[in-house]
Scaffold this active site. Structure first.
Site, PDB file in Angstrom:
ATOM      1  N   GLY B 149       0.757  -1.296   0.085  1.00  0.00           N
ATOM      2  CA  GLY B 149      -0.007  -0.244   0.075  1.00  0.00           C
ATOM      3  C   GLY B 149       0.809   1.172   0.277  1.00  0.00           C
ATOM      4  O   GLY B 149       2.078   1.268   0.339  1.00  0.00           O
ATOM      5  N   CYS B 150       0.085   2.567  -0.273  1.00  0.00           N
ATOM      6  CA  CYS B 150       0.944   3.743  -0.310  1.00  0.00           C
ATOM      7  C   CYS B 150       1.389   4.024   0.928  1.00  0.00           C
ATOM      8  O   CYS B 150       2.587   4.644   1.142  1.00  0.00           O
ATOM      9  CB  CYS B 150      -0.087   4.524  -1.071  1.00  0.00           C
ATOM     10  N   TYR B 151       0.653   4.229   2.082  1.00  0.00           N
ATOM     11  CA  TYR B 151       1.258   4.808   3.221  1.00  0.00           C
ATOM     12  C   TYR B 151       2.154   3.750   3.724  1.00  0.00           C
ATOM     13  O   TYR B 151       3.403   4.411   4.336  1.00  0.00           O
ATOM     14  CB  TYR B 151      -0.059   4.840   4.278  1.00  0.00           C
ATOM     15  N   THR B 153       4.446   2.236   2.260  1.00  0.00           N
ATOM     16  CA  THR B 153       5.745   2.505   1.418  1.00  0.00           C
ATOM     17  C   THR B 153       6.392   3.617   1.974  1.00  0.00           C
ATOM     18  O   THR B 153       7.614   3.427   2.415  1.00  0.00           O
ATOM     19  CB  THR B 153       5.200   2.428   0.009  1.00  0.00           C
ATOM     20  N   ALA B 154       5.555   4.400   2.008  1.00  0.00           N
ATOM     21  CA  ALA B 154       6.434   5.781   2.357  1.00  0.00           C
ATOM     22  C   ALA B 154       6.848   5.889   3.994  1.00  0.00           C
ATOM     23  O   ALA B 154       7.843   6.121   4.265  1.00  0.00           O
ATOM     24  CB  ALA B 154       5.635   7.021   2.494  1.00  0.00           C
TER      25      ALA B 154
END
Lengths: 345, 345, 345, 345
Positions: B149-151, B153-154
Site C-alpha cells: 500500500g501507499c502509506y 511504502t512511504a
C-alpha cells in the site's frame, strides 16, 4: 550513438523540464548545464525531483567555449538574452534549439510585438519555427530551431486545419486561452504567489500579448496569407496546462461538426503527438506529455466555428516540442524519448 | 523479448497508471485490460490521457480464460476481490502482481486489520511483499507479488534504517501521513468531490486505519521482531503524493542527525529509487516518478528521532512499485521502464 | 459609539484580513492604515477584493503622530519591527494589538526561540497573550494584546483540556501541523510560488520552529508547569487553514474517547468560537471564520491520546483572534463582528 | 422586526451558502430547512462549517404545511423541482425566492433551452428575474423572485452597459466563461472528483449550454431587442468563482477604452455590489462576497470590444444575489447582511 547536448539556462522551468525529459531520452545525454544567478548551485537544490538522475549535476556559469563541439545546445533564457548568446555559439555547436522568443518571428514582426529592434536579425533565417506539425519542411531545411511559445502552440494546432483549407475568415478570429502558472516561469512576483493565484482566475496582457504575433505568424504560414487574431490569455490555478478556445466565422457554406472532425483527423493523421477528439479536450489529458488534443464544432445558430486545443505548456508548449524538433533535425524518429501519455489522475 | 501482460481491473486509478507506465516500458506489452462496470468502454472515454498510446483499447469484461499464457497479470481490483480472482488465474499465468491488500499480510494479521476471514489463506505464501528495497529476497524467491500500500511504502522506507539497526524503540512510534486524494480511488463519494477537498485537510481512519497492520508488518520484518505504530492518515488537497512524518524514541545513546543521515545513505546506497536527502523531502519531487525521498533528524531536546518519507502514491506507492517488483521477478533490471525524475514544477 | 482604529502594516496578509473583517464590524472603524514599501498605493491595487468597501483607501507611510488618540492600533509588521514601533505609540493610543511575535513570550523564552535579545523587555508585561479562551483573565487585566501565532492557536486549543486536568504527560508531546501557504505571508520567495507549492507537501523548520516556544508557553500556562513539545510544521497546497495533529502519553488510567469528548465539551462550553466535534475537524469548516474545531481520541492499543485542532490561520490564527481580544479589552461582546460560519464549499 | 424564512432544499451548495450568509443577516432568521435524501441529518454532518451557528439544525423532510406564514422561502432544488413545489407553497408564504432555473425564462424560451414544456407556465409572471442591477423595477413590482444563474450574472453584468446604449452589435457576441467546480453542485459524478478536476481545464456544454438562453434574456431586456450569444463554459480547478470574457463588434464608431470605462462607472454608479475596475477583474477578489467586478476594453486593431466580469458563483451568482433580491422585495436596504469584501488571499 548518443548525442551530447548542453542546456544554457537550465535552472528555469523549461530548463528543469528539459532535464526531466532528457533523463528518459535514449539518444541524448546532457553534459553541460548552466545557470546565471544559480551558477554553482546543485541542480537538486532547486529541483529535488532531479536527485535520482542528476544527483551530482551542478549548474555551471555560462562559458561559450564549453559548448564547443556539442551536438546540440538548448537555450532556456529570459526574453532578449538568446539574441546575445546565439551569435557567440552558433558556429561552435551542431544545433541550437532556442526556447525563447528571439528567433521565432521575422525581424519586423518581432519589432512590432516586442517593441524593440532585434539584435541579430541576420541570424533569424537560420532558425526553423519548431512547431513541427505545421513547419516540418522549414525545420528540416534549417539547422537551428526556434521552439514556439506555449499559447501559439495550443492555438495554432487547434485552428490550423481550418485556415489550411480556407474554411474560416482570416479576420475576426478570437482566441481565449487559459494557462497554468508555470507559464510565467520561476519569477519572484506577487502575481505568482500561491496565495494569490489559488482560487483565482484573471485575464492579462489584454489586446497586446506578445504571443498574438506568433499565433498570427503560424496561422499565416499555414493559410498562405495574413491572419488576424484577438488573443486573450488568462491565468488559472494550476501549474501546467493550456486550453485555447477559439472562435471564427465560416468562410464557406455547409460546414458541419462531423465534417470538420473528419478533416481534422485527416490533417493530423500521421502526427504522433496530435489527438483529434470528439469530446472537448482536457488539459490534464496532456499533463507531462508531448501530446496536443484538439476538437472542433460548428454552430449554425450563431454562424460560428469553435476550435479547442489543449497542451502541457512545459512539454508540448516548450521543452517537449523543442526535443521533438531536435529529434527531427538530428534525423531521429520524432517521438524518441518523449512521453505521449498524460498523467491522469 | 517482450513480455505479454494483462491488467484485470484497468479502469481504476492504479490501472490507468499502469497503462501510463507500461506505455513507456520497453519490455512489457499490455495485451489485455478488463473493467467491471466500465467493460465495453474505450479506455480513452475514462482517461483521454491514454489516447496517443491506447487509442483503440477497449476494456474487456474479465474472462479467466483470456489470461491463459500471459507472462504476467496485474490486478487492480477493489478490496476483497483479488482473493476471489487469484485462485482462478494463479496457474494460468506466469506471474500475478496484485495491487490490492488481499495478499500482503499473513492470514491472522489480515483478519485483525480487515475484520474478516481471508478467503484464500493457502495462497498468501506464494506472494512476496513487493516493497523491493526491504523484501528483495522474499520477492525474488516467490512467483507472485503483493504490491504494498501507499502509506506503508512511504512510512516503512522512512523508518527502515532505524529499525534495521535497533536504533529506535519498537513501541511508541507515531506516523502522521498526508495523502493526495487519488489514494481514495475513483470512488463517487462526497468526500472525494473537488469542492469538498479543495482548501481542506482532514484526518481519517483515526486509530484503526488498515494500513497500520501493513506498516507494522514491513517494519517488523526489517526489525526481526514486533513493531508497534500509531498511524494517522490525512487527506490534503492535491491529487498525488504522500508524506509520512514519523517520530520515535531512540533506543541507543548518542544518535546524531549527521550520523543517521550517513546510515541512511549506506542503507540505501544501491537503491535506484530511494533518495536520501539532507533537506525535508517534498512530495512534488516524486510526482509521476518511482522514487522515494527520505530524511532523518535527531532532537536531543525532546529525545526524539524524526524521519520523513515522500512518494507518489500512484507510482512508488502502487503501480510503479508493482512494475519494479515484476521487473525483479522477470529478471529484468529493476529500473526498466520506470521514471525516476519527478515532475517539478 | 464606534471605536476608531488604525492598522500599522496593513498591506500584508494579516493587515488585509483585518480590513476584510473590520468592514463587517459594527463597532470598529478603520481610519488609518499604513504600509512600508507600499506606502502611497491604493489598498485595492494590492487587494482588489477591498474595492467595494475601501475604494478610496490609500496606504499611508507610518507616522507615530497620526495614531494619537485612536482607540486601538493593530500592528501587522514583520518579525522584530513591533518592538521598535511599540515604544513610540504605546502611550498615544487606547490599545495596541500586535499580530507579530514580539510581545508574546517572556523575554528569556523570546531570546531562546528567536536567538536575539528583546529590544523592549519592560513592555512585554503590558501585553496579554490574546488566546482568549486560555488567557481570558490575563487579557482582560492588561491594556494591550499580543495576538498569538497560528500554529500555537490550533495546537494549544486542541491540547488545553488535556493539560489543564493533568491527563497527559507534560513531555513526549508531538505536534504535527499542516498549514496553508498564506501563513508565510506575502513574501516573494521561490518557496511561496504557486508552481512550487501546488501538489506539494513538505515539512520545514524541523526541530527548531519558533512557534514551539509559544505552544509550550500557552500549554505551560494552562498546565501550571512546564510542558515540552516537539513541533513539526508542514506546508500543504492550500491558501488558508491549519490542522494540528497532536499525540501524547496518558498521565492517568482509564481515559476513554467518549470521556475525553465530554471533558472537552465541558471545558469549551461557554466559548463561542470553539467547536468540539465527534468527527475529525476539517480545515475548510473554519475557512474565513473565527472558529476553531477540535476533537480527541484515546488509543488503548498503543497507549496514546490523539488530539486535533483546525483553524483558519488568518482568522482565528491571526486577525480574527486579534479582533476577538480587542473586543474583550474594549468591553464589547467577544463575537462582535466576527463570522463563526466557515465557507464550505 | 426579524423576518422568518425557510429554505427548501438546504442541503445542496446553494442551500448551505444561504445558511452561511443568513447567519450574518440581522433581519432574517432561518426557522425551517429541508432536505430530500438528507432529511433527518444534522446540518453539521454535511457542513461542519455550520456548527458554531447551527449546531442543532436538522434537515426536515419537506412539508408544504410547515411553510405556512413564513415571510419568505428560498428554494434550492434540482432543476425541474421548483415548478412542482411552487404551486403548493406560493400562496402560503410572503415571498418565494427560487434559486433554480424554473421561473427565470418565459415559457417559450424555457422550452427552447430546456427541451421540455414548463409545468406551471401561468406562475412565471409572478416572479421577477432577480438580477437586481438590470431588473430592479421588475423585481420590485413582483412578489416572488427567480434568482438568476451564475454564468448569466457574470456575463450580463459585464455586457449590460454596452447593450444598454447600443454600442455593440446584438449578434456575434462571444462569451467564454470559466467556473469553479461548486457550480456543478454536490453531485456524485466522476467529473466532479478532486482527482479529475485538479490541474484540469475543460470546456463543456458546447454550443447548447442552457444558460445561453438566460444570457440572451437578460441582455435582450437591457437592449430592448433580441441579442444573440455564443456561450462556452469551462471548468477550472477552483471551488468558487466565475470569470466571463466577452467579445463583440462595435456598433458605433469612436469607442475607446477610457470612454467605455467612464460609461461603465456611470452605469453602475449607484450599485453597491458592482465594481468597475481599470484592471482585469480577478475571481478571488469576489470570493465569499456579493460583489461583481467588471472591466472593458476596445481593440481598434481587430475591431473588437472586450468585456470581463468576475463573481463568486455561490454568492453573487446564487445565494447572495437571492438575498439581495429578497432584501429589495422586503423593503430592506439591499446590502443588508451581505458581505461586499472578498477573501483575499
Amino acid at each position: 550513438m548518443v548525442h551530447r547536448v548542453g542546456i544554457v539556462g537550465a535552472s528555469g522551468y523549461t530548463g528543469a523540464e528539459l532535464l526531466r525529459l532528457l533523463a528518459g531520452h535514449p539518444e541524448l545525454e546532457v553534459v553541460y548545464a548552466t545557470a546565471d544567478s544559480n551558477a554553482g548551485a546543485a541542480a537538486t537544490d532547486l529541483y529535488p525531483s532531479l536527485a535520482a538522475a542528476y544527483g551530482d549535476l551542478e549548474f555551471a556559469a555560462f562559458d561559450p567555449g564549453a559548448v564547443d563541439g556539442l551536438d546540440a545546445v538548448f537555450l532556456g533564457l529570459p526574453h532578449g538574452e538568446s539574441q546575445k548568446v546565439v551569435p557567440r555559439i552558433l558556429d561552435r555547436v551542431g544545433h541550437v534549439v532556442d526556447l525563447g522568443a528571439d528567433f521565432r518571428l521575422p525581424a519586423d514582426a518581432y519589432a512590432q510585438w516586442y517593441g524593440e529592434v532585434h539584435g541579430a536579425p541576420d541570424l533569424i533565417d537560420r532558425f526553423g519555427f519548431g512547431m513541427v506539425e505545421l513547419f516540418r519542411d522549414e525545420v528540416a531545411a534549417r539547422v537551428h530551431v526556434a521552439a514556439p511559445g506555449c499559447y501559439p502552440t495550443a492555438s495554432s494546432l487547434a485552428l490550423a486545419p481550418l485556415v489550411a483549407d480556407g474554411l474560416i475568415e482570416p479576420t475576426g478570429i478570437v482566441v481565449n486561452a487559459v494557462s497554468g502558472i508555470s507559464g510565467a516561469g520561476r519569477k519572484l512576483a506577487a502575481t505568482n504567489l500561491y496565495a494569490e493565484r489559488e482560487q483565482n482566475v484573471v485575464g492579462y496582457g489584454l489586446l497586446t500579448h506578445r504571443h498574438t504575433g506568433e499565433i498570427e505568424h503560424a496561422l499565416g504560414h499555414v493559410a498562405g496569407g495574413p491572419v488576424q487574431v484577438l488573443f486573450t490569455p488568462h491565468l488559472v490555478p494550476m501549474t501546467r496546462g493550456i486550453l485555447a478556445t477559439c472562435t471564427a466565422r465560416p468562410a464557406v457554406d455547409g460546414l458541419t461538426t462531423a465534417g470538420l472532425l473528419d478533416r481534422y483527423r485527416a490533417y493530423y493523421a500521421d502526427e504522433p503527438f496530435v489527438v483529434v477528439s470528439d469530446e472537448p479536450p482536457q488539459t490534464k489529458a496532456t499533463l507531462g506529455a508531448n501530446t496536443a488534443q484538439v476538437t472542433v464544432r460548428v454552430d449554425p445558430r450563431t454562424g460560428t466555428v469553435l476550435a479547442m486545443g489543449a497542451i502541457d505548456n512545459l512539454v508540448k508548449g516548450a521543452s517537449g516540442q523543442a526535443v521533438q524538433a531536435l529529434n527531427l533535425v538530428l534525423g531521429l524518429p520524432e517521438p524518441t524519448g518523449l512521453p505521449s501519455v498524460g498523467m491522469m489522475p
